[in-house]
Enzyme design. Structure first.
Site, PDB file in Angstrom:
ATOM      1  CD  GLU A   1      -0.613  -5.775   6.185  1.00 49.00           C
ATOM      2  OE1 GLU A   1      -0.159  -6.254   5.413  1.00 49.00           O
ATOM      3  OE2 GLU A   1      -1.124  -4.407   6.460  1.00 49.00           O
TER       4      GLU A   1
ATOM      5  CG  HIS B   1      -2.860  -3.442   4.314  1.00 51.88           C
ATOM      6  ND1 HIS B   1      -2.766  -2.943   4.762  1.00 51.88           N
ATOM      7  CD2 HIS B   1      -4.032  -2.087   2.842  1.00 51.88           C
ATOM      8  CE1 HIS B   1      -2.658  -1.494   4.519  1.00 51.88           C
ATOM      9  NE2 HIS B   1      -3.547  -0.749   3.477  1.00 51.88           N
TER      10      HIS B   1
ATOM     11  CB  CYS C   1      -0.980  -0.283   1.404  1.00 50.92           C
ATOM     12  SG  CYS C   1      -2.472   0.902   0.752  1.00 50.92           S
TER      13      CYS C   1
HETATM   14  N1  GLN Z   1      -3.785   6.393   0.826  1.00 53.79           N
HETATM   15  C1  GLN Z   1      -2.060   6.228   1.424  1.00 53.79           C
HETATM   16  C2  GLN Z   1      -0.865   7.500   0.840  1.00 53.79           C
HETATM   17  O1  GLN Z   1      -1.322   7.735  -0.321  1.00 53.79           O
HETATM   18  C3  GLN Z   1      -2.693   4.491   1.846  1.00 53.79           C
HETATM   19  C4  GLN Z   1      -3.085   4.054   2.427  1.00 53.79           C
HETATM   20  C5  GLN Z   1      -2.582   2.440   3.308  1.00 53.79           C
HETATM   21  O2  GLN Z   1      -1.511   2.693   2.846  1.00 53.79           O
HETATM   22  N2  GLN Z   1      -3.382   1.941   3.643  1.00 53.79           N
HETATM   23  O3  GLN Z   1      -0.140   7.030   1.439  1.00 53.79           O
END
Ligand code: GLN
Length: 200
Positions: free
Chosen positions: A178, A176, A85
């Site tokens: 995890e 994610h 992410c």
């Molecule tokens: N939208 C977040 C960002 O731009 C990332 C979201 C997440 O890691 N769950 O950093």
């Protein structure tokens, strides 16, 4: 007796403890996990996890702590990294956002809050290259990869857009892994490469 493998979880901000638990579960042998908030620890790690969180904050802290250069050196040495992410955003070459100082580990450009305004979070079963059954993926304000270089392998797509990619030793997901009990992506990204290196 040889020392246990050491898995470093970058812990300047974000989803750290879930990744520590997932790495412990995914390992077939005893491993040491270490939370990294300062420079000087990454060089002793066999593999790294770059968690989700807030990419602007994470990239800023990596730079001020001097951890950014250590992560680049780790990747340049061919050692495994799993980025998830916000970790994907930080690991990419281009975040299309000047507030994110990227590590440039993956030859890709990302769109930070691609799913953002329409749907904040959603879950989907994804076919991932290298895994058999579909992977239950949890997306939370997730990015998508919207441009990849020639050496980047797209491992999974959602709605025809890449959401899991690999560039050499770095595997990155927009979702994610995890947050479920399915450790196959931690195995694929971290432990399979370590095992094949040990056997070589
Ligand atoms: N939208 C977040 C960002 O731009 C990332 C979201 C997440 O890691 N769950 O950093």
């Amino acid at each position: 007796m040889t020392a246990n493998r050491r898995i470093g979880v970058i812990a300047v901000q974000g989803n750290v403890s879930e990744h520590v638990a997932a790495a412990q579960r995914a390992a077939d042998e005893r491993v040491d996990t270490v939370r990294i908030r300062n420079a000087g620890v990454v060089p002793d790690c066999d593999a790294l996890i770059l968690p989700g969180g807030e990419s602007t904050t994470i990239s800023h802290l990596l730079e001020t702590e001097g951890i950014d250069e250590e992560i680049r050196a780790h990747a340049a040495a061919g050692k495994p990294i799993l980025a998830t992410c916000a970790g994907l955003i930080v690991a990419a070459a281009d975040a299309r956002d000047d507030r994110v100082e990227t590590l440039d580990l993956i030859d890709a450009a990302v769109d930070r809050n691609a799913f953002g305004r329409q749907v904040d979070s959603f879950e989907a079963g994804l076919d991932v290259t290298g895994l058999g059954d579909p992977f239950h993926a949890v997306f939370i304000r997730a990015p998508v990869v919207d441009e990849v270089g020639p050496d980047v392998e797209v491992l999974a797509t959602w709605d025809d857009r890449p959401v899991a990619v690999q560039d050499g030793p770095v595997v990155a997901t927009a979702f994610h892994p995890e947050l479920t009990n399915d450790d196959r992506l931690h195995r694929l990204a971290l432990f399979d490469p370590l095992r094949s290196e040990a056997e070589a």
